[in-house]
Design an enzyme around this catalytic site. Structure first.
Site, PDB file in Angstrom:
ATOM      1  CE1 TYR A 169       3.691  -2.252   1.494  1.00 48.75           C
ATOM      2  CE2 TYR A 169       1.358  -2.662   1.581  1.00 48.75           C
ATOM      3  CZ  TYR A 169       2.346  -1.868   1.943  1.00 48.75           C
ATOM      4  OH  TYR A 169       2.170  -0.601   2.553  1.00 48.75           O
ATOM      5  CG  ASP A 199       1.342  -3.908  -5.248  1.00 49.43           C
ATOM      6  OD1 ASP A 199       1.568  -2.882  -5.990  1.00 49.43           O
ATOM      7  OD2 ASP A 199       1.156  -4.051  -4.083  1.00 49.43           O
ATOM      8  CE  LYS A 223       4.210   3.497  -0.768  1.00 55.28           C
ATOM      9  NZ  LYS A 223       3.896   1.848  -1.111  1.00 55.28           N
ATOM     10  NE  ARG A 282     -20.885   6.296  -0.134  1.00 60.62           N
ATOM     11  CZ  ARG A 282     -21.888   5.573  -0.222  1.00 60.62           C
ATOM     12  NH1 ARG A 282     -21.720   4.390  -0.993  1.00 60.62           N
ATOM     13  NH2 ARG A 282     -23.146   5.732   0.158  1.00 60.62           N
TER      14      ARG A 282
HETATM   15  C1  LIG Z   1       3.095   1.197  -0.368  1.00 61.17           C
HETATM   16  C2  LIG Z   1       2.509   0.129  -0.851  1.00 61.17           C
HETATM   17  C3  LIG Z   1       1.412  -0.464  -0.754  1.00 61.17           C
HETATM   18  C4  LIG Z   1       0.197   0.102   0.017  1.00 61.17           C
HETATM   19  O1  LIG Z   1      -0.153   1.519  -0.354  1.00 61.17           O
HETATM   20  P1  LIG Z   1      -0.768   2.554   0.588  1.00 61.17           P
HETATM   21  O2  LIG Z   1      -0.883   3.650  -0.388  1.00 61.17           O
HETATM   22  O3  LIG Z   1       0.398   2.927   1.678  1.00 61.17           O
HETATM   23  O4  LIG Z   1      -1.786   1.806   1.422  1.00 61.17           O
HETATM   24  C5  LIG Z   1       1.141  -1.538  -1.587  1.00 61.17           C
HETATM   25  N1  LIG Z   1       1.785  -2.286  -2.276  1.00 61.17           N
HETATM   26  C6  LIG Z   1       3.088  -1.798  -2.329  1.00 61.17           C
HETATM   27  C7  LIG Z   1       4.142  -2.476  -3.373  1.00 61.17           C
HETATM   28  C8  LIG Z   1       3.507  -0.620  -1.660  1.00 61.17           C
HETATM   29  O5  LIG Z   1       4.876  -0.213  -1.806  1.00 61.17           O
END
Ligand SMILES: *Cc1c(COP(=O)(O)O)cnc(C)c1O
Length: 395
Positions: A111, A185, A210, A58
């Site tokens: 988001y 973010d 992404k 972990r």
């Molecule tokens: C997709 C996304 C997230 C969340 O990510 P996951 O891996 O799908 O949990 C957070 N912030 C932004 C800007 C995103 O596009």
């Protein structure tokens, strides 16, 4: 050594010989238990368990350490923590620094699930969230209270693509209080197009689901923190049980090596389509950070190194339900679906009421239907023809 260029850096990242063991890539190490041969070895691991030393699954394996080192270097931080998803990275980073009775400032264009986390989970711990206009700039100072603990940013905004004036926000927050943790973010920039920690932000968070992984086949989150935040982030995330599976971490690390090339092609294809969209009589505005019509475009030019394939465009008028369906239901290349950052093109459509439900600041939306697209690696001309037919169908 001469300053390494981003393309070269991305080829090298995470390929520390300790983890590659004479191969090109790091090994995939799947283990829960770590075997200690002597008591002394166990004690050494215990003392150094936060520092890329095998201790327990972990806490991470060689595969995790390789990717953590890569992300730390890419984001210019002091260390990286991994999570099973981007959402987990965001929520755990916030939880790691918040206490009952605190106040948090969050961009009103964050988001959607980030807003939901604040509204549905933080409220249970008596943590108040105030949302702000993404274009607030230095005026954020007026929203800071004595109990404000975190400022949470996202640039560009989800869906509506506004770009914050990051240095103005950071300076205003720091002048009010040096204790506030500033997080961003940074998923859109993939750690390449923006370097938040160099702008004075404490923690840069990404959904590696992404562009980093880049092939729509894995979920992973990562948060890179500076010196003052990394220990708290790491320890609290560990206490909250956060971990990521080594196979996905391996894929994300592999994605880094082609990231510069992929981003450039997404950028070129995205710009070709954004410029074509600007010429279409049905289109009111294209919200693409590299175009002057995007709010905060000048900040984008100043602070970012380039764009990618994710942006939005708004029509002059609202499509009827029937038109909306015929636009979206028969596309060949733009598939309808959440997420983005893979090699393929995606699209989502929003009516005014959908957008208002996701925005927590005073925003004057036009009536026009809005589409958020991710432009993939297909030939842009094929994508243009796909959209052209959609415009014709939805007349
Ligand atoms: C997709 C996304 C997230 C969340 O990510 P996951 O891996 O799908 O949990 C957070 N912030 C932004 C800007 C995103 O596009």
């Amino acid at each position: 050594m001469a300053k390494i260029r981003p393309e070269t850096q991305l080829v090298h990242l995470g390929r520390n010989p300790t983890y590659t063991q004479k191969g090109v890539n790091p090994i995939i190490q799947r283990t829960s238990s770590v075997i200690f041969n002597t008591l002394e070895e166990k004690q050494h691991a215990t003392r150094n368990r936060a520092k890329s030393v095998l201790f327990y699954g972990r806490r991470g394996t060689q595969t995790h350490f390789a990717f953590q080192e890569a992300m730390t270097e890419l984001e210019c931080g002091a260390g990286a923590v991994l999570y099973p998803s981007g959402a987990a990275a965001i929520n755990n980073a916030i939880l790691s620094f918040i206490s009952s009775g605190d106040h948090i400032l969050v961009t009103g264009s964050a988001y959607d699930p980030t807003q939901n986390f604040c509204d549905k989970i933080l409220t249970k711990f008596n943590v108040d969230t105030d949302y702000f206009d993404p274009m607030i700039g230095a005026n954020i100072a007026e929203l800071i209270r004595p109990n404000t603990r975190i400022v949470f940013l996202e640039a560009p905004s989800s869906i509506t693509m506004e770009i914050h004036d990051l240095p103005a926000i950071v300076n205003a927050v720091r002048q009010k209080s040096s204790d506030i943790i500033i997080m961003i973010d940074n998923t859109w920039a993939a750690g390449v197009l923006l370097k938040p920690l160099l702008l004075g932000i404490d923690i840069s968070i990404q959904s590696a689901t992404k562009y980093i992984n880049g092939h729509s086949d894995g979920m992973l989150g990562v948060a890179v923190a500076n010196e003052r935040c990394i220990d708290t982030l790491r320890e609290n995330s560990y206490l909250l049980g956060q971990t990521a599976d080594p196979d996905t971490v391996y894929m994300a690390g592999r994605g880094l090596h082609t990231l510069a090339t992929r981003l450039k092609q997404h950028e070129a294809n995205g710009l070709a389509i954004a410029q074509w969209l600007e010429q279409q009589p049905e289109v009111d505005r294209v919200f693409h950070p590299a175009l002057p019509s995007c709010p905060g475009h000048t900040f984008f030019v100043r602070d970012f190194n380039g764009s990618n394939g994710l942006f939005s465009f708004q029509l002059k008028s609202r499509l009827s339900q029937e038109q909306f369906e015929s636009f979206l239901n028969h596309l060949n290349h733009f598939k309808m679906g959440y997420s983005w950052g893979g090699y393929e093109s995606l699209i989502l459509g929003y009516q005014k009421e959908d957008l208002l439900g996701m925005r927590q600041y005073d925003v004057n939306f036009n009536e026009g239907t809005l589409f958020r697209i991710h432009v993939g690696l297909e030939h842009p001309q094929d994508l243009i023809e796909d959209l052209k037919k959609a415009f014709e169908r939805s007349q």
